[in-house]
Design an enzyme around this catalytic site. Sequence first.
Site, PDB file in Angstrom:
ATOM      1  N   ASP A 109       0.812  -1.213   0.000  1.00 60.72           N
ATOM      2  CA  ASP A 109       0.000   0.000   0.000  1.00 60.72           C
ATOM      3  C   ASP A 109       0.846   1.263   0.000  1.00 60.72           C
ATOM      4  O   ASP A 109       0.362   2.335   0.321  1.00 60.72           O
ATOM      5  CB  ASP A 109      -0.970   0.004   1.189  1.00 60.72           C
ATOM      6  CG  ASP A 109      -0.264  -0.252   2.504  1.00 60.72           C
ATOM      7  OD1 ASP A 109       0.978  -0.370   2.502  1.00 60.72           O
ATOM      8  OD2 ASP A 109      -0.956  -0.335   3.536  1.00 60.72           O
ATOM      9  N   LYS A 160       5.417   2.954  17.320  1.00 64.78           N
ATOM     10  CA  LYS A 160       4.492   4.040  17.651  1.00 64.78           C
ATOM     11  C   LYS A 160       4.809   4.764  18.972  1.00 64.78           C
ATOM     12  O   LYS A 160       4.016   4.748  19.916  1.00 64.78           O
ATOM     13  CB  LYS A 160       3.054   3.508  17.640  1.00 64.78           C
ATOM     14  CG  LYS A 160       2.708   2.904  16.287  1.00 64.78           C
ATOM     15  CD  LYS A 160       1.296   2.428  16.135  1.00 64.78           C
ATOM     16  CE  LYS A 160       1.123   1.887  14.709  1.00 64.78           C
ATOM     17  NZ  LYS A 160       0.001   1.079  14.452  1.00 64.78           N
ATOM     18  N   ASP A 220       1.831   6.284   2.081  1.00 64.05           N
ATOM     19  CA  ASP A 220       1.182   5.064   2.557  1.00 64.05           C
ATOM     20  C   ASP A 220      -0.327   5.271   2.345  1.00 64.05           C
ATOM     21  O   ASP A 220      -0.929   6.130   2.984  1.00 64.05           O
ATOM     22  CB  ASP A 220       1.530   4.922   4.048  1.00 64.05           C
ATOM     23  CG  ASP A 220       0.752   3.838   4.740  1.00 64.05           C
ATOM     24  OD1 ASP A 220      -0.041   3.146   4.086  1.00 64.05           O
ATOM     25  OD2 ASP A 220       0.939   3.682   5.954  1.00 64.05           O
TER      26      ASP A 220
END
Length: 352
Positions: A109, A160, A220
Amino acid sequence: MQKLTAVILVGGPGTRLQPLTDDRPKSVLPVLNKPFMEHFIAYLRQYGIEDIILTLSYLPDVIREYLGDGSRYGVHLTYCLEEEPLGTAGAVKNAEAYLGNTFFVLNGDVFTDMDLGDMLAFHRENKAKATISLTWVDDPSAFGVVETDSEKRVKQFIEKPPLAEATTNWINAGTYILEPEVLEYIPANTHYMFERGLFPHLLGTGAPVYGYPYRGYWLDMGTPEKYFSLNVDLLLSKVTGPLVSISGQNGIYYSQDAVIHPAAVMAAPVMIDGGSRIGQGVRIKGPVVIGRDCRLEDGASIENAVLWDNVTIGAGARLNQCIVSNNVTIGSNREVVNCVVTPSQTVPLLRQ
Ligand code: GTP
């Protein structure tokens, strides 16, 4: 010359981009009127990568129907299906039978113009077991952050991190080069991820894992907004790709069998696919992509929009900042601004 192989990750929960992916995975959403994967395959082919393995879990038959055995694109496609998503690394383990030499793995993606030949040279120079492409983002808190030393050897992965705790803005860009022996560390038929599983494990064994930094275009396609941006960026030539050699006049590109009324007014960049009809007094202000067999009736006005196939925009209707999926009709004189419109729902495109 060694044959180059790539595995593309196109399964998993991220293959949905609602509401655009009810009937197709995001890997075949139209980008400048061609399925995203067609752009992807052409990109790989530029670097001599002609053996391509697609790892699938969501709507695999739709992808197979679009792409077939790959011969149309000058490549050989192999499909590896997962009944249940196996995770990014588990999906590659599932393709192990096809992976005898150094190979690429790519998130299916991501759109980038990163130089894969240069990345391979970097991987070989460093005698790496794994090389991870890195891209720089302003806010790394939604991504997998990768810390490297001055030689670009990976020191640590942080998934993250809160913004205040991020020690670098270089994140995992989702393109890897791997040596086949690393597959030994991936458990078979088990959900297993690169970012949280294989890569930290390799670091633990002391294996050479390198980060390949890239500062060029990287997107993305994780939201409809990003999907929209990709179409716009390509039209505005912020990035290009092997299938984007659009020829036309003054940035207005239309298929020979599109019918455009002489009293329609267009401002570039605009791309119109075959069979579409643009009526009298229509105003189109790019960036705009119009798919096959669309109808823009007299006096309609569209600006900053991506229309898929068989879309009708009624007379006098006004559209701005929209994605409109296949088979949608927008009624006469309606005004639609900042929306994703499908036959079953209309939702905001950009969050305000
Ligand atoms: P988040 O990082 O969770 O926000 O989602 P993401 O989709 O951006 O990243 P993720 O690491 O989950 O996925 C990266 C790529 O791997 C995407 O192209 C996914 O379609 C693909 N992918 C993720 N999980 C699987 C899986 O279980 N099987 C297969 N074949 N592909 C997967």
